[in-house]
Design a protein around this motif. Structure first.
Motif, PDB file in Angstrom:
ATOM      1  N   GLY A  26      42.918  43.632  25.082  1.00 58.08           N
ATOM      2  CA  GLY A  26      41.534  43.973  24.785  1.00 58.08           C
ATOM      3  C   GLY A  26      40.666  44.146  26.017  1.00 58.08           C
ATOM      4  N   ASP A  27      41.233  44.022  27.194  1.00 59.35           N
ATOM      5  CA  ASP A  27      40.510  44.193  28.452  1.00 59.35           C
ATOM      6  C   ASP A  27      41.559  44.424  29.529  1.00 59.35           C
ATOM      7  N   SER A  28      41.116  44.881  30.672  1.00 62.37           N
ATOM      8  CA  SER A  28      42.012  45.063  31.808  1.00 62.37           C
ATOM      9  C   SER A  28      41.657  44.060  32.890  1.00 62.37           C
ATOM     10  N   THR A  32      36.022  46.144  36.532  1.00 65.82           N
ATOM     11  CA  THR A  32      35.071  45.766  37.575  1.00 65.82           C
ATOM     12  C   THR A  32      34.273  44.536  37.162  1.00 65.82           C
ATOM     13  N   LEU A  33      34.178  43.575  38.103  1.00 71.06           N
ATOM     14  CA  LEU A  33      33.435  42.322  37.916  1.00 71.06           C
ATOM     15  C   LEU A  33      34.047  41.434  36.830  1.00 71.06           C
ATOM     16  N   SER A  34      35.355  41.550  36.648  1.00 78.06           N
ATOM     17  CA  SER A  34      36.047  40.601  35.772  1.00 78.06           C
ATOM     18  C   SER A  34      36.794  39.596  36.647  1.00 78.06           C
ATOM     19  N   TYR A  35      36.819  38.354  36.167  1.00 80.87           N
ATOM     20  CA  TYR A  35      37.428  37.258  36.911  1.00 80.87           C
ATOM     21  C   TYR A  35      38.343  36.495  35.978  1.00 80.87           C
ATOM     22  N   ILE A  53      41.396  34.593  40.089  1.00 80.27           N
ATOM     23  CA  ILE A  53      41.732  35.848  40.753  1.00 80.27           C
ATOM     24  C   ILE A  53      40.767  36.908  40.243  1.00 80.27           C
ATOM     25  N   ALA A  54      40.193  37.629  41.147  1.00 83.34           N
ATOM     26  CA  ALA A  54      39.178  38.615  40.788  1.00 83.34           C
ATOM     27  C   ALA A  54      39.799  39.972  40.484  1.00 83.34           C
ATOM     28  N   CYS A  97      44.144  29.724  30.332  1.00 83.42           N
ATOM     29  CA  CYS A  97      43.664  30.851  31.123  1.00 83.42           C
ATOM     30  C   CYS A  97      42.379  31.361  30.479  1.00 83.42           C
ATOM     31  N   ALA A  98      41.550  31.960  31.300  1.00 82.19           N
ATOM     32  CA  ALA A  98      40.232  32.372  30.814  1.00 82.19           C
ATOM     33  C   ALA A  98      39.721  33.578  31.589  1.00 82.19           C
ATOM     34  N   ARG A  99      38.719  34.225  30.990  1.00 84.36           N
ATOM     35  CA  ARG A  99      38.104  35.404  31.594  1.00 84.36           C
ATOM     36  C   ARG A  99      36.625  35.136  31.814  1.00 84.36           C
ATOM     37  N   GLY A 100      36.155  35.390  33.035  1.00 85.71           N
ATOM     38  CA  GLY A 100      34.753  35.183  33.352  1.00 85.71           C
ATOM     39  C   GLY A 100      34.092  36.444  33.869  1.00 85.71           C
TER      40      GLY A 100
END
Length: 120
Positions: A26-28, A32-35, A53-54, A97-100
């Motif tokens: 659902g995301d890559s 841009t600006l995903s952490y 990891i950015a 694991c998580a997405r920020g």
């Protein structure tokens, strides 16, 4: 809908290296600006940030874990991974694991977590 799924062995022997992978849907991981981070929670304790990891591949590793952690990624599989070396019983925890949306904020998407036990 962003979904994260942790995978890896549930049991690791002392002194070995723990390896976990987070698969993202659902995301890559290059958005841009995903952490993308790893967090753990030992039994009876609070959450502990392990590393991030950015989107462009730069890393932040927690100083408290010194040089034992390594976070990498495979953009072709849309996955990122954690390696924790020289594990002891104190590394027994639920690993998430998580997405920020920044290095240390906006962590709204989380995996369900995976239990890792360090024992011989």
């Amino acid at each position: 809908q962003v979904q994260l799924q942790e995978s890896g062995p549930g049991l690791v022997k002392p002194s070995q290296t723990l390896s976990l992978t987070c698969t993202v849907r659902g995301d890559s991981i290059t958005t841009t600006l995903s952490y993308w981070g790893w967090i753990r929670q030992p039994p009876g304790k609070g959450l502990e940030w392990m590393g991030v990891i950015a989107y462009e591949g730069s890393n932040y590793d927690s100083p408290s874990l010194k040089s034992r952690t390594s976070i990498s990624r495979d953009t072709s599989k849309n996955q990122f991974s954690l390696q924790l070396s020289s594990v002891t019983a104190e590394d027994t925890a639920v690993y998430y694991c998580a997405r920020g949306s920044s290095w240390f904020a906006g962590w709204i998407y989380w995996g369900r977590g995976t239990q890792v036990t360090v024992s011989s």
